[in-house]
Design a protein around this motif. Structure first.
Motif, PDB file in Angstrom:
ATOM      1  N   CYS A 186      19.387  -5.183  38.126  1.00  0.00           N
ATOM      2  CA  CYS A 186      18.651  -4.011  38.451  1.00  0.00           C
ATOM      3  C   CYS A 186      18.089  -3.702  39.669  1.00  0.00           C
ATOM      4  N   GLY A 187      19.141  -3.384  40.856  1.00  0.00           N
ATOM      5  CA  GLY A 187      18.902  -3.637  42.541  1.00  0.00           C
ATOM      6  C   GLY A 187      18.788  -1.659  42.539  1.00  0.00           C
ATOM      7  N   ILE A 188      19.400  -1.549  43.473  1.00  0.00           N
ATOM      8  CA  ILE A 188      19.405  -0.576  44.636  1.00  0.00           C
ATOM      9  C   ILE A 188      20.845   0.969  44.367  1.00  0.00           C
ATOM     10  N   THR A 189      21.686   0.386  43.232  1.00  0.00           N
ATOM     11  CA  THR A 189      22.417   1.200  43.143  1.00  0.00           C
ATOM     12  C   THR A 189      24.074   0.709  44.044  1.00  0.00           C
ATOM     13  N   ILE A 190      25.063   1.361  43.072  1.00  0.00           N
ATOM     14  CA  ILE A 190      26.251   1.424  44.753  1.00  0.00           C
ATOM     15  C   ILE A 190      25.761   2.391  45.707  1.00  0.00           C
ATOM     16  N   TYR A 191      25.333   3.812  44.948  1.00  0.00           N
ATOM     17  CA  TYR A 191      25.120   5.188  46.242  1.00  0.00           C
ATOM     18  C   TYR A 191      23.726   4.313  47.642  1.00  0.00           C
ATOM     19  N   GLY A 192      22.436   3.460  46.178  1.00  0.00           N
ATOM     20  CA  GLY A 192      21.374   2.968  47.088  1.00  0.00           C
ATOM     21  C   GLY A 192      21.977   1.933  47.879  1.00  0.00           C
ATOM     22  N   SER A 193      23.276   1.140  47.800  1.00  0.00           N
ATOM     23  CA  SER A 193      23.947   0.277  48.867  1.00  0.00           C
ATOM     24  C   SER A 193      24.347   0.931  50.542  1.00  0.00           C
ATOM     25  N   TYR A 194      24.680   2.254  49.526  1.00  0.00           N
ATOM     26  CA  TYR A 194      25.455   3.036  51.314  1.00  0.00           C
ATOM     27  C   TYR A 194      24.040   3.804  51.779  1.00  0.00           C
ATOM     28  N   LEU A 195      23.181   4.357  50.603  1.00  0.00           N
ATOM     29  CA  LEU A 195      22.276   4.437  51.472  1.00  0.00           C
ATOM     30  C   LEU A 195      21.872   3.922  52.288  1.00  0.00           C
ATOM     31  N   ARG A 196      21.684   2.251  51.665  1.00  0.00           N
ATOM     32  CA  ARG A 196      20.837   1.419  52.758  1.00  0.00           C
ATOM     33  C   ARG A 196      21.059   1.555  54.080  1.00  0.00           C
ATOM     34  N   THR A 197      22.810   1.239  53.891  1.00  0.00           N
ATOM     35  CA  THR A 197      23.368   0.898  55.129  1.00  0.00           C
ATOM     36  C   THR A 197      23.852   2.075  55.649  1.00  0.00           C
ATOM     37  N   GLN A 198      23.731   3.130  55.470  1.00  0.00           N
ATOM     38  CA  GLN A 198      24.167   4.531  56.072  1.00  0.00           C
ATOM     39  C   GLN A 198      25.790   4.592  56.426  1.00  0.00           C
ATOM     40  N   LYS A 199      26.571   4.203  55.896  1.00  0.00           N
ATOM     41  CA  LYS A 199      27.621   4.383  55.638  1.00  0.00           C
ATOM     42  C   LYS A 199      28.270   5.304  55.072  1.00  0.00           C
ATOM     43  N   TYR A 200      29.210   5.898  55.264  1.00  0.00           N
ATOM     44  CA  TYR A 200      30.464   6.650  54.484  1.00  0.00           C
ATOM     45  C   TYR A 200      29.254   8.465  54.021  1.00  0.00           C
ATOM     46  N   LEU A 201      27.965   8.053  54.767  1.00  0.00           N
ATOM     47  CA  LEU A 201      26.990   8.838  53.943  1.00  0.00           C
ATOM     48  C   LEU A 201      27.880  10.682  53.987  1.00  0.00           C
ATOM     49  N   ASP A 202      28.929  10.754  55.121  1.00  0.00           N
ATOM     50  CA  ASP A 202      29.541  12.301  55.361  1.00  0.00           C
ATOM     51  C   ASP A 202      30.204  13.009  54.185  1.00  0.00           C
ATOM     52  N   GLU A 203      30.835  11.830  53.637  1.00  0.00           N
ATOM     53  CA  GLU A 203      32.209  11.821  52.895  1.00  0.00           C
ATOM     54  C   GLU A 203      31.081  11.875  51.377  1.00  0.00           C
ATOM     55  N   ILE A 204      29.922  11.322  50.667  1.00  0.00           N
ATOM     56  CA  ILE A 204      29.145  11.049  49.971  1.00  0.00           C
ATOM     57  C   ILE A 204      28.021  11.371  49.403  1.00  0.00           C
ATOM     58  N   GLY A 205      27.207  12.283  50.592  1.00  0.00           N
ATOM     59  CA  GLY A 205      26.928  13.361  50.448  1.00  0.00           C
ATOM     60  C   GLY A 205      25.520  12.568  49.422  1.00  0.00           C
ATOM     61  N   ASP A 206      25.789  13.548  48.367  1.00  0.00           N
ATOM     62  CA  ASP A 206      24.121  13.137  47.228  1.00  0.00           C
ATOM     63  C   ASP A 206      25.239  12.793  46.124  1.00  0.00           C
ATOM     64  N   ASP A 207      26.070  12.572  45.889  1.00  0.00           N
ATOM     65  CA  ASP A 207      27.423  12.296  44.745  1.00  0.00           C
ATOM     66  C   ASP A 207      27.787  10.722  44.765  1.00  0.00           C
ATOM     67  N   GLU A 208      27.264  10.488  43.514  1.00  0.00           N
ATOM     68  CA  GLU A 208      26.845   8.808  43.305  1.00  0.00           C
ATOM     69  C   GLU A 208      28.312   8.762  42.366  1.00  0.00           C
TER      70      GLU A 208
END
Length: 300
Positions: A186-208
């Motif tokens: 019941c955690g932060i989701t995989i997308y949330g994990s990338y947001l938390r670490t600020q990794k690959y966000l240029d490629e991911i954007g807001d696309d889960e």
């Protein structure tokens, strides 16, 4: 006045993850209710584990008071055995061997909510594996793959979910000659994990869905040098399961899902009102090996 939600009958899961078409019907009605909630199981006899386990986990995670009624005798007996309404809670003080004693002679384990606490998680993996092996009478060559699947997935939710607890359930289906395995958090989701670490966000954007694809390709949120930076360990797990064993894999995290078998592989974003609060993984693991299978071909 109580809000009555009729539970659909889901006996098969031909296409892994298809049960969520029914599950979200229940979740939407439950979430939209302002009154007391009653889940009505009238005339329902059997549920596929891939529907039953997520339904139980959702009930636990929702924090809502949900009354279940009109169980058939068969359904009532099954739900009691698998701890549907009162799942087994495992913490660092639980004697796992004692708590799960007797399940070696069943075809299922109880639905367990376990605390994410270091060595305790490793012990859970070991005890579960021993039980599943004896229940399914699997080929000895499957022991290492099963250990790999359990270890990778339980470790992943422990490391990445930022959740205090995880959930696990397994059942051996003789007719399908397969183990059904469900692991969730019941955690932060995989997308949330990338947001938390600020990794690959240029490629991911807001696309889960893209976040799921990155995770499944091994793009890690850890800050380790290659080859230690193994990501979620999902890519090698799926390769062994799908291409090596002919099994199937399903992952739902936040507002996107991914399913993978030899017949299909897709990453899908869902409308805003379809959301899983955390990450849930379903695996169908065949217990009969295909000729020439060698697990070492799939370990990165």
């Amino acid at each position: 006045m109580s809000k009555v939600v009729k539970i659909p009958e889901v006996t098969r899961d031909i296409r892994i993850g298809s049960v969520f078409n029914y599950l979200f019907q229940v979740i939407r009605e439950t979430e939209n209710a302002n009154d007391d909630i009653v889940w009505d199981f009238q005339n329902r006899v059997f549920f596929h584990p891939f529907f039953m386990a997520p339904l139980s986990i959702y009930k636990q995670m929702s924090g809502r008071e949900i009354c279940c009624k009109n169980y058939s005798p068969v359904c009532k007996s099954y739900f009691e055995k698998v701890s549907f309404e009162n799942m087994m809670h495992i913490d660092k003080n639980t004697d796992l061997k004692d708590a799960l004693k007797g399940f070696e002679n069943k075809t299922y384990t109880p639905i367990c909510c376990f605390d994410m606490c270091g060595e305790h998680v490793d012990s859970l993996q070991t005890v579960l594996q021993n039980i599943i092996e004896k229940q399914s009478k699997m080929d000895k060559k499957l022991k290492t793959p099963l250990s790999y699947f359990l270890g990778e997935l339980i470790c992943n939710i422990s490391q990445h979910s930022n959740s205090g607890v995880g959930y696990v359930f397994s059942q051996y289906l003789k007719r399908e000659k397969a183990i059904t395995l469900c692991i969730a958090d019941c955690g932060i989701t995989i997308y949330g994990s990338y947001l938390r670490t600020q990794k690959y966000l240029d490629e991911i954007g807001d696309d889960e869905a893209v976040a799921l694809k990155k995770a499944n390709e091994g793009y890690s949120t850890k800050n380790l040098p290659n080859p230690e930076d193994r990501g979620y360990g999902i890519s090698s797990t799926k390769d062994m399961l799908v291409n090596g064993l002919g099994g199937a894999f399903f992952m739902f995290s936040g507002g996107a899902f991914h399913r993978h078998s030899r017949e299909f592989c897709d990453f899908i974003n869902l409308p805003a009102n379809f959301n899983w609060p955390g990450t849930i993984i379903l695996m169908r693991i065949p217990v009969e090996l295909e000729e020439g299978f060698d697990y070492s071909n799939y370990i990165q």
